[in-house]
Scaffold this active site. Structure first.
Site, PDB file in Angstrom:
ATOM      1  N   LYS A 124       0.883  -1.177   0.000  1.00  0.00           N
ATOM      2  CA  LYS A 124       0.000   0.000   0.000  1.00  0.00           C
ATOM      3  C   LYS A 124       0.919   1.225   0.000  1.00  0.00           C
ATOM      4  O   LYS A 124       1.481   1.600   1.028  1.00  0.00           O
ATOM      5  CB  LYS A 124      -0.871  -0.015   1.266  1.00  0.00           C
ATOM      6  CG  LYS A 124      -2.179   0.759   1.174  1.00  0.00           C
ATOM      7  CD  LYS A 124      -2.076   2.240   0.906  1.00  0.00           C
ATOM      8  CE  LYS A 124      -1.756   3.090   2.110  1.00  0.00           C
ATOM      9  NZ  LYS A 124      -1.599   4.527   1.746  1.00  0.00           N
TER      10      LYS A 124
ATOM     11  N   GLU B 263       9.779   1.574  10.783  1.00  0.00           N
ATOM     12  CA  GLU B 263      10.811   2.590  10.517  1.00  0.00           C
ATOM     13  C   GLU B 263      10.116   3.939  10.620  1.00  0.00           C
ATOM     14  O   GLU B 263       9.352   4.304   9.729  1.00  0.00           O
ATOM     15  CB  GLU B 263      11.380   2.425   9.103  1.00  0.00           C
ATOM     16  CG  GLU B 263      11.992   1.084   8.810  1.00  0.00           C
ATOM     17  CD  GLU B 263      13.356   0.906   9.432  1.00  0.00           C
ATOM     18  OE1 GLU B 263      13.853   1.863  10.069  1.00  0.00           O
ATOM     19  OE2 GLU B 263      13.921  -0.177   9.292  1.00  0.00           O
TER      20      GLU B 263
ATOM     21  N   CYS C 211      13.763  11.119   6.656  1.00  0.00           N
ATOM     22  CA  CYS C 211      13.638  10.622   8.031  1.00  0.00           C
ATOM     23  C   CYS C 211      14.924  10.809   8.821  1.00  0.00           C
ATOM     24  O   CYS C 211      14.887  10.976  10.023  1.00  0.00           O
ATOM     25  CB  CYS C 211      13.206   9.163   8.040  1.00  0.00           C
ATOM     26  SG  CYS C 211      14.298   8.108   7.104  1.00  0.00           S
TER      27      CYS C 211
ATOM     28  N   GLU D  98       9.738  16.539  15.129  1.00  0.00           N
ATOM     29  CA  GLU D  98      10.127  16.306  13.736  1.00  0.00           C
ATOM     30  C   GLU D  98       9.333  17.259  12.845  1.00  0.00           C
ATOM     31  O   GLU D  98       8.101  17.272  12.879  1.00  0.00           O
ATOM     32  CB  GLU D  98       9.841  14.865  13.321  1.00  0.00           C
ATOM     33  CG  GLU D  98      10.297  14.590  11.906  1.00  0.00           C
ATOM     34  CD  GLU D  98      10.061  13.160  11.461  1.00  0.00           C
ATOM     35  OE1 GLU D  98       8.957  12.643  11.661  1.00  0.00           O
ATOM     36  OE2 GLU D  98      10.995  12.568  10.891  1.00  0.00           O
TER      37      GLU D  98
HETATM   38  P1  NAP Z   1       2.371   8.592   7.558  1.00  0.00           P
HETATM   39  O1  NAP Z   1       1.299   9.560   7.600  1.00  0.00           O
HETATM   40  O2  NAP Z   1       2.665   7.792   8.759  1.00  0.00           O
HETATM   41  O3  NAP Z   1       2.049   7.634   6.324  1.00  0.00           O
HETATM   42  C1  NAP Z   1       2.848   6.546   5.961  1.00  0.00           C
HETATM   43  C2  NAP Z   1       2.001   5.486   5.318  1.00  0.00           C
HETATM   44  O4  NAP Z   1       1.085   4.945   6.279  1.00  0.00           O
HETATM   45  C3  NAP Z   1       1.148   5.995   4.168  1.00  0.00           C
HETATM   46  O5  NAP Z   1       1.073   4.997   3.181  1.00  0.00           O
HETATM   47  C4  NAP Z   1      -0.188   6.207   4.861  1.00  0.00           C
HETATM   48  O6  NAP Z   1      -1.287   6.243   3.995  1.00  0.00           O
HETATM   49  C5  NAP Z   1      -0.233   5.013   5.771  1.00  0.00           C
HETATM   50  N1  NAP Z   1      -1.175   5.137   6.882  1.00  0.00           N
HETATM   51  C6  NAP Z   1      -1.691   6.262   7.440  1.00  0.00           C
HETATM   52  N2  NAP Z   1      -2.530   5.953   8.443  1.00  0.00           N
HETATM   53  C7  NAP Z   1      -2.556   4.610   8.531  1.00  0.00           C
HETATM   54  C8  NAP Z   1      -3.232   3.688   9.377  1.00  0.00           C
HETATM   55  N3  NAP Z   1      -4.052   4.090  10.353  1.00  0.00           N
HETATM   56  N4  NAP Z   1      -3.019   2.367   9.192  1.00  0.00           N
HETATM   57  C9  NAP Z   1      -2.180   1.935   8.238  1.00  0.00           C
HETATM   58  N5  NAP Z   1      -1.531   2.752   7.395  1.00  0.00           N
HETATM   59  C10 NAP Z   1      -1.691   4.085   7.546  1.00  0.00           C
HETATM   60  O7  NAP Z   1       3.761   9.230   7.178  1.00  0.00           O
HETATM   61  P2  NAP Z   1       4.104  10.151   5.948  1.00  0.00           P
HETATM   62  O8  NAP Z   1       3.522  11.489   6.214  1.00  0.00           O
HETATM   63  O9  NAP Z   1       3.740   9.469   4.681  1.00  0.00           O
HETATM   64  O10 NAP Z   1       5.702  10.179   6.023  1.00  0.00           O
HETATM   65  C11 NAP Z   1       6.376  11.012   6.893  1.00  0.00           C
HETATM   66  C12 NAP Z   1       6.906  10.255   8.101  1.00  0.00           C
HETATM   67  O11 NAP Z   1       7.594   9.061   7.721  1.00  0.00           O
HETATM   68  C13 NAP Z   1       7.907  11.038   8.865  1.00  0.00           C
HETATM   69  O12 NAP Z   1       7.604  10.970  10.236  1.00  0.00           O
HETATM   70  C14 NAP Z   1       9.227  10.362   8.598  1.00  0.00           C
HETATM   71  O13 NAP Z   1      10.205  10.490   9.557  1.00  0.00           O
HETATM   72  C15 NAP Z   1       8.831   8.961   8.411  1.00  0.00           C
HETATM   73  N6  NAP Z   1       9.793   8.252   7.580  1.00  0.00           N
HETATM   74  C16 NAP Z   1      10.606   7.343   8.191  1.00  0.00           C
HETATM   75  C17 NAP Z   1      11.549   6.651   7.472  1.00  0.00           C
HETATM   76  C18 NAP Z   1      12.438   5.637   8.138  1.00  0.00           C
HETATM   77  O14 NAP Z   1      13.015   4.829   7.459  1.00  0.00           O
HETATM   78  N7  NAP Z   1      12.554   5.635   9.422  1.00  0.00           N
HETATM   79  C19 NAP Z   1      11.674   6.871   6.098  1.00  0.00           C
HETATM   80  C20 NAP Z   1      10.819   7.807   5.499  1.00  0.00           C
HETATM   81  C21 NAP Z   1       9.867   8.475   6.267  1.00  0.00           C
HETATM   82  P3  NAP Z   1      -1.725   7.683   3.403  1.00  0.00           P
HETATM   83  O15 NAP Z   1      -0.747   7.949   2.330  1.00  0.00           O
HETATM   84  O16 NAP Z   1      -3.099   7.525   2.901  1.00  0.00           O
HETATM   85  O17 NAP Z   1      -1.663   8.663   4.527  1.00  0.00           O
END
Ligand code: NAP
Ligand code: MG
Length: 496
Positions: free
Chosen positions: A190, A265, A299, A399
């Site tokens: 997804k 992650e 990240c 963050e």
């Molecule tokens: P996010 O809002 O957590 O979304 C990530 C993914 O999860 C998206 O595909 C999202 O779908 C999905 N999602 C949202 N709510 C969910 C739920 N209740 N159940 C299951 N899946 C769900 O994060 P983002 O805004 O895309 O990315 C930014 C964050 O990612 C930052 O905090 C960053 O630090 C972190 N990040 C971490 C790493 C690492 O390797 N540690 C790498 C990159 C990014 P939708 O697209 O529909 O919201």
């Protein structure tokens, strides 16, 4: 700006002109509900194409297809799985320019970065994992009871779910697809709602490579519906998630239903520390890219820059000058260094932090404004630097996930270790010093899953990556990740 934009490939234009579907069991299908959503170009705010809004019904179908494909895929000779995964990597290579354009259009990042960095990293990961099926081994054990042969087998866990963010959509996908398939699992991916396009194109290439129907499925859609259905599903055996800490916690709770394996992650607030014994010019250049690469939507962004007081003014001046010279604009312009933020929502979030920084008394050194003129339709923000930041300010603690740097001053090694570690996160850290002993002391003392010494933001498919604390658990990359995609089975054989 418009005259220097690179032309969009005919294959990309054709791709964008059609309605996108879900890949389930080797078939391209609309969402069961018939619902669709637009994915936007963040450089213009305009829609690129429409994607199927998959939800629980589609996830159920995809998981069933993945389950049906599982035993044949797991039973394939390891060398055959290797050949198929290498063919997949070959096709990614052959379609590099196309994938890079899709990434630039959907995410906004500069084409040069998408083409020269992100796609190469994704291909490198796929090749690394393509080579692993023939190297997944068990062990024998010298048990202290007579007459036994005892050994372990590494077996695939079954059906995996992968949920990815929008900031490096291709790499985040391949670092889950690669190990999942190499170990003999099947997968439902997804992708993030903001950047679904490269996942769809990857799935087409996987089919073309001969990866059997149902082994790799893609359900585009929203986190609260498709994502939540995947993490809660009782027939999913493992979920690999990259995204925010908040969503990671929700996933850990929902995955508890059937105790599926989870790797998370998550976010970070990574410290980058410059000592006065470092090569200060090189450190300043590294600090610039540590925060501004990918417009800060990284990240591991080095978003807390600790500079020893003796060189603080020198580093700050160098950084401000470099930041002002960065070219921000459309990723399709080859001279551009930083693209837009991903969305209006993200732009507002980040600008909210800029306001907080000023309100809490930090000194705005440069940036802080949205770009107008030709760029007014997109979500562009100037690279932003705050000086005189204190640890308790919001901009130093939370963050931001945007191009906003907090610069903090420190006096001693003990002090900076304490302050760098005073965070709920623990993803990455950087240290600049020419003192050998100090470098290793710092590497040991910092709370982070990865520490870079006299460099920053390096990755390799062979090197494990992941976080401590609220940056998540489990590791991705490296051969060790196979522990997360296999079950270890012990076999006792009475031979006497
Ligand atoms: P996010 O809002 O957590 O979304 C990530 C993914 O999860 C998206 O595909 C999202 O779908 C999905 N999602 C949202 N709510 C969910 C739920 N209740 N159940 C299951 N899946 C769900 O994060 P983002 O805004 O895309 O990315 C930014 C964050 O990612 C930052 O905090 C960053 O630090 C972190 N990040 C971490 C790493 C690492 O390797 N540690 C790498 C990159 C990014 P939708 O697209 O529909 O919201
Ligand atoms: Mg998009």
């Amino acid at each position: 700006m418009t005259d220097s934009l690179i032309p969009i490939l005919p294959s990309v234009q054709t791709f964008l002109a059609r309605a996108q579907k879900l890949l389930i069991g080797g078939e391209w299908l609309p969402a069961a509900s018939g619902e669709t959503f637009a994915t936007l170009n963040p450089a213009t705010g305009q829609p690129l194409t429409r994607c199927a809004a998959g939800d629980k019904a589609d996830v159920d179908r995809a998981v069933a297809a993945a389950r049906a494909a599982f035993s044949a895929w797991a039973a394939l000779m390891p060398a055959q799985r290797e050949r198929l995964l290498h063919r997949f990597a070959d096709l990614m290579e052959a379609h590099k320019e196309e994938l890079a354009q899709l990434e630039t259009l959907d995410n906004g990042k500069p084409f040069n970065v998408a083409f020269n960095v992100e796609i190469n990293v994704a291909i490198g990961q796929m090749r690394f994992y393509a080579g692993l099926p023939t190297k997944i081994t068990g062990e024998t054990y010298p048990v202290s009871s007579p007459g036994f042969l005892v050994y372990t087998r590494r077996e695939p866990v079954g059906v995996c779910g992968a949920i990815t963010p929008w900031n490096y959509s291709l790499v985040m996908a391949t670092q889950k697809i690669g190990p999942a398939l190499a170990a003999g699992n099947t997968l439902v991916l997804k992708p993030a709602e903001q950047t679904p396009l490269t996942a769809i194109r990857l799935a087409e290439l996987a089919l073309e490579a001969g990866i059997p129907p149902g082994v790799f499925n893609v359900v585009t859609g929203f986190g609260e519906t498709a994502g939540a259905a995947l993490t809660a599903h009782y027939d999913v055996d493992k979920v690999a998630f990259t995204g925010s800490t908040e969503v990671g916690k929700a996933i850990a709770r929902s995955a508890a239903g059937n105790l599926k394996h989870v790797s998370l992650e998550l976010g970070g607030k990574s410290p980058l520390i410059i000592f006065d014994d470092a090569d200060v010019a090189a450190a300043s250049e590294a600090a610039l890219w540590a925060i501004f690469a990918n417009s800060g939507q990284n990240c591991v962004a080095g978003s807390r820059l600790f500079v020893q007081a003796t060189v603080y003014d020198q580093v700050l001046a160098a950084l401000a000058e470099k930041a002002r010279a960065l070219k921000v604009g459309s990723g399709l312009d080859r001279s551009v260094q930083l693209g837009p933020l991903i969305s209006q929502v993200q732009l507002e979030r980040v600008m909210g932090y800029v306001g907080q920084g000023a309100a809490q008394g930090a000194a705005l050194v440069t940036g802080g404004e949205r770009l107008g003129g030709d760029l007014a339709g997109g979500y562009f923000l100037q690279p932003t630097i705050f000086a005189d930041v204190r640890d308790e300010m919001k901009i130093a603690a939370e963050e931001i996930f945007g191009p906003v740097l907090s610069v903090l001053s420190f006096e001693s090694e003990d002090e900076v270790i304490r302050r760098a570690n005073a965070t709920r996160f623990g993803l990455a850290a950087g240290v600049w010093t020419n003192h050998l002993g100090r470098a290793h002391r710092m590497a040991a003392a910092l709370k982070a899953g990865v520490v870079w010494i006299n460099t920053y933001d390096w990755f390799d498919p062979s090197v494990p990556f992941g976080g401590m604390g609220e940056s998540g658990y489990g590791r991705e990359l490296g051969a060790d990740v196979m522990d997360m995609y296999t079950e270890l089975k012990s076999v006792w054989v009475k031979i006497e």
